[in-house]
Structure formats: structure tokens, C-alpha cells
Design a protein around this motif. Structure first.
Motif, mmCIF file in Angstrom:
data_model
loop_
_atom_site.group_PDB
_atom_site.id
_atom_site.type_symbol
_atom_site.label_atom_id
_atom_site.label_comp_id
_atom_site.label_asym_id
_atom_site.label_seq_id
_atom_site.Cartn_x
_atom_site.Cartn_y
_atom_site.Cartn_z
ATOM 1 N N UNK A 1 0.841 -1.189 0.000
ATOM 2 C CA UNK A 1 0.000 0.000 0.000
ATOM 3 C C UNK A 1 0.881 1.246 0.000
ATOM 4 N N UNK A 2 0.588 2.163 -0.897
ATOM 5 C CA UNK A 2 1.316 3.419 -0.933
ATOM 6 C C UNK A 2 0.612 4.430 -0.035
ATOM 7 N N UNK A 3 1.364 4.974 0.889
ATOM 8 C CA UNK A 3 0.797 5.972 1.799
ATOM 9 C C UNK A 3 1.785 7.117 1.909
ATOM 10 N N UNK A 4 1.321 8.365 1.831
ATOM 11 C CA UNK A 4 2.248 9.503 1.822
ATOM 12 C C UNK A 4 2.943 9.681 3.164
ATOM 13 N N UNK A 5 4.144 10.184 3.127
ATOM 14 C CA UNK A 5 4.864 10.504 4.359
ATOM 15 C C UNK A 5 4.257 11.766 4.964
ATOM 16 N N UNK A 6 4.447 11.991 6.271
ATOM 17 C CA UNK A 6 3.827 13.155 6.915
ATOM 18 C C UNK A 6 4.393 14.496 6.464
ATOM 19 N N UNK A 7 5.494 14.481 5.702
ATOM 20 C CA UNK A 7 6.035 15.738 5.189
ATOM 21 C C UNK A 7 5.598 16.016 3.751
ATOM 22 N N UNK A 8 4.563 15.300 3.295
ATOM 23 C CA UNK A 8 3.985 15.544 1.973
ATOM 24 C C UNK A 8 3.056 16.751 2.042
ATOM 25 N N UNK A 9 3.225 17.689 1.126
ATOM 26 C CA UNK A 9 2.383 18.889 1.159
ATOM 27 C C UNK A 9 0.952 18.553 0.779
ATOM 28 N N UNK A 10 0.759 17.924 -0.372
ATOM 29 C CA UNK A 10 -0.579 17.568 -0.843
ATOM 30 C C UNK A 10 -0.693 16.047 -0.870
ATOM 31 N N UNK A 27 1.894 19.438 9.016
ATOM 32 C CA UNK A 27 3.291 19.403 9.449
ATOM 33 C C UNK A 27 4.231 19.803 8.320
ATOM 34 N N UNK A 28 3.794 19.564 7.075
ATOM 35 C CA UNK A 28 4.638 19.866 5.918
ATOM 36 C C UNK A 28 4.609 21.338 5.529
ATOM 37 N N UNK A 29 3.602 22.073 5.977
ATOM 38 C CA UNK A 29 3.442 23.456 5.495
ATOM 39 C C UNK A 29 3.532 24.510 6.586
ATOM 40 N N UNK A 30 3.486 24.104 7.846
ATOM 41 C CA UNK A 30 3.509 25.083 8.929
ATOM 42 C C UNK A 30 4.889 25.120 9.572
ATOM 43 N N UNK A 31 5.491 26.297 9.508
ATOM 44 C CA UNK A 31 6.766 26.560 10.172
ATOM 45 C C UNK A 31 6.572 27.816 11.011
ATOM 46 N N UNK A 32 6.054 27.616 12.201
ATOM 47 C CA UNK A 32 5.668 28.727 13.078
ATOM 48 C C UNK A 32 6.167 28.406 14.483
ATOM 49 N N UNK A 33 6.827 29.334 15.143
ATOM 50 C CA UNK A 33 7.417 29.022 16.449
ATOM 51 C C UNK A 33 6.415 28.728 17.549
ATOM 52 N N UNK A 48 -8.234 27.343 -0.501
ATOM 53 C CA UNK A 48 -6.968 27.211 0.217
ATOM 54 C C UNK A 48 -6.103 28.457 0.083
ATOM 55 N N UNK A 49 -5.186 28.669 1.019
ATOM 56 C CA UNK A 49 -4.273 29.812 0.913
ATOM 57 C C UNK A 49 -3.487 29.775 -0.390
ATOM 58 N N UNK A 50 -3.076 30.950 -0.835
ATOM 59 C CA UNK A 50 -2.344 31.040 -2.097
ATOM 60 C C UNK A 50 -1.031 30.280 -2.053
ATOM 61 N N UNK A 51 -0.374 30.299 -0.890
ATOM 62 C CA UNK A 51 0.895 29.593 -0.726
ATOM 63 C C UNK A 51 0.769 28.628 0.447
ATOM 64 N N UNK A 52 1.359 27.445 0.350
ATOM 65 C CA UNK A 52 1.282 26.497 1.472
ATOM 66 C C UNK A 52 1.756 27.087 2.793
ATOM 67 N N UNK A 53 2.729 27.997 2.735
ATOM 68 C CA UNK A 53 3.254 28.589 3.963
ATOM 69 C C UNK A 53 2.244 29.489 4.666
ATOM 70 N N UNK A 54 1.134 29.809 3.999
ATOM 71 C CA UNK A 54 0.120 30.685 4.592
ATOM 72 C C UNK A 54 -0.901 29.933 5.446
ATOM 73 N N UNK A 55 -0.767 28.614 5.549
ATOM 74 C CA UNK A 55 -1.748 27.849 6.316
ATOM 75 C C UNK A 55 -1.751 28.230 7.796
ATOM 76 N N UNK A 56 -0.603 28.577 8.350
ATOM 77 C CA UNK A 56 -0.567 28.946 9.771
ATOM 78 C C UNK A 56 -1.456 30.152 10.041
ATOM 79 N N UNK A 57 -1.331 31.192 9.229
ATOM 80 C CA UNK A 57 -2.142 32.390 9.437
ATOM 81 C C UNK A 57 -3.594 32.165 9.063
ATOM 82 N N UNK A 58 -3.860 31.215 8.175
ATOM 83 C CA UNK A 58 -5.251 30.890 7.838
ATOM 84 C C UNK A 58 -5.947 30.245 9.030
#
Length: 218
Positions: A1-10, A27-33, A48-58
Motif C-alpha cells: 500500500x502506498x501511503x504519503x509521508x507526513x512531510x507531503x504537502x498535498x 506538518x509539511x506546510x507550517x513553520x511557526x514558532x 486554500x491559501x495562495x501559498x502552502x506557507x500561509x496555512x498557519x495564518x489561515x
């Protein structure tokens, strides 16, 4: 079975190989202290946010790098469209006559404004929690593992493991399992197993035979 790793964005992929842009492993898109997210917890949003890095603020628009509280989300969480975590920096000081935040309109005092607010506790979300569309999680909420939050609910305070919560204000309408079963499930803690064991016993994890799940517990 193929299953994505937790650092997969989509992580959701269709048979033709294309991915679903609405869905991300956080976990793959949030880099917030001030945000911590466990493996395989995903969010899905129809806008969805325009950039994956915007998920924290969303998801947590009032949680800033210099905030004093944290947002901690466990493993295998499921966060639906429009969910927001309203953390303590959304508050205004209510100890005086006016709640107007004069300091945020003064550049020299802006960065110190949060220090004038009463210290709030961290917002903590357990493992395998499903938060329905447009729900609001209030500052300092503690949601136990296995909790289900209904669409549009406004939830604060302490929510026991495997509770179902609906409404505004959010109220527990039932427990998903009897207390002794909840304790057994917390002992099994399948979310801490190696992913290979989880996938091998997927049918038991999504099934209803707790005794059989206990028998294969890692």
C-alpha cells in the motif's frame, strides 16, 4: 500500500497522479514558532491559501511569532473548511473602562501590546480529532483525543476524550463510547504505532471491534 509521508504537502492523489490542492498535511506546510502539529494531521479548505506557507495564518490568524501561548495539535487530526483557532492575542484588555486597543495603532507600542494582556494558556488538540466546517476553537481550549466537533460549533474549555460537541456555545451531546471503552482506546493509542502497523491494521482501527484492536496493539 502506498501511503504519503507526513512531510507531503498535498497527500491526496488521484489515480491519474494529480494531487488535490485543497488538502495539506499541516506538518509539511507550517513553520511557526508557536504551532506544533503531529504527523498526518490534515486540513482541507475549498478556498486554500495562495501559498502552502500561509496555512498557519489561515488557521490561527491571531497567533504571532511573539505570542506567549501556543497551538498544539496531535496526530491524525482532520480539520475541515473554514476552521479557525482563536488564540489569546485576539483578545482585548477588559480590565479597564474601554476595550479599544490604542497601542496597536501606535508603531512604538505595537510590539508590546500583547504583553499587556492577561497570560492565556495553550490551546491543545488531541489525536484523531475531527473538527467540522466553520468551527471555532476558543483560546485555551483543550480537546481530548477522538473528539468530534460539529460544523459551525464554537468550542472552549475542556472537552473529554471521544466526546461529540455541537452548537454555539459548544456543548457535549454524547460520548462516542462508554467510559471504560474510552479508557481502553486511550491505552491502545493506535496513533503512536509505527505507520506500517497502522496501515496493516487499518480495518480494525476504523472498525468497531475494540477487543480485536487490543489484541494487535503495538
Amino acid at each position: 500500500m502506498k501511503f504519503p509521508s507526513p512531510d507531503t504537502v498535498h497527500p491526496v492523489r488521484f489515480p491519474d497522479g494529480t494531487s488535490l490542492p485543497n488538502n495539506v498535511f499541516l506538518k509539511a506546510v507550517i513553520d511557526h514558532p508557536r504551532i506544533e502539529v503531529g504527523d498526518y494531521t490534515y486540513a482541507n479548505d475549498f478556498d486554500p491559501p495562495a501559498a502552502p506557507s500561509d496555512w498557519a495564518s489561515r488557521l490561527a490568524p491571531y497567533l504571532f511569532p511573539n505570542s506567549r501561548d501556543r497551538l498544539i495539535i496531535g496526530k491524525f487530526g482532520q480539520i475541515a473548511h473554514g476552521v479557525r483557532f482563536i488564540t489569546h492575542d485576539a483578545n482585548h484588555d477588559m480590565r479597564g473602562i474601554s476595550t479599544f486597543p490604542f497601542a496597536i495603532h501606535d508603531p512604538e507600542r505595537f510590539s508590546g501590546y500583547t504583553d499587556t494582556l492577561p497570560r492565556g494558556r495553550d490551546t491543545i488538540i488531541g489525536h484523531d480529532v475531527w473538527i467540522g466546517a466553520e468551527a471555532r476553537v476558543l483560546p485555551g481550549a483543550r480537546l481530548g483525543s477522538g473528539v468530534i466537533i460539529g460544523s459551525g460549533a464554537v468550542v472552549g474549555g475542556e472537552i473529554a476524550d471521544y466526546s461529540v460537541v455541537v452548537g454555539n456555545p459548544g456543548r457535549v451531546i454524547r460520548s462516542r463510547f462508554a467510559p471504560e471503552v474510552v479508557e481502553r482506546l486511550l491505552q491502545v493509542a493506535w496513533w503512536d504505532w509505527p505507520i506500517e502497523n497502522i496501515l496493516e491494521h487499518e480495518a480494525l482501527i476504523v472498525g468497531a471491534d475494540i477487543t480485536a484492536l487490543e489484541a494487535v496493539a503495538a
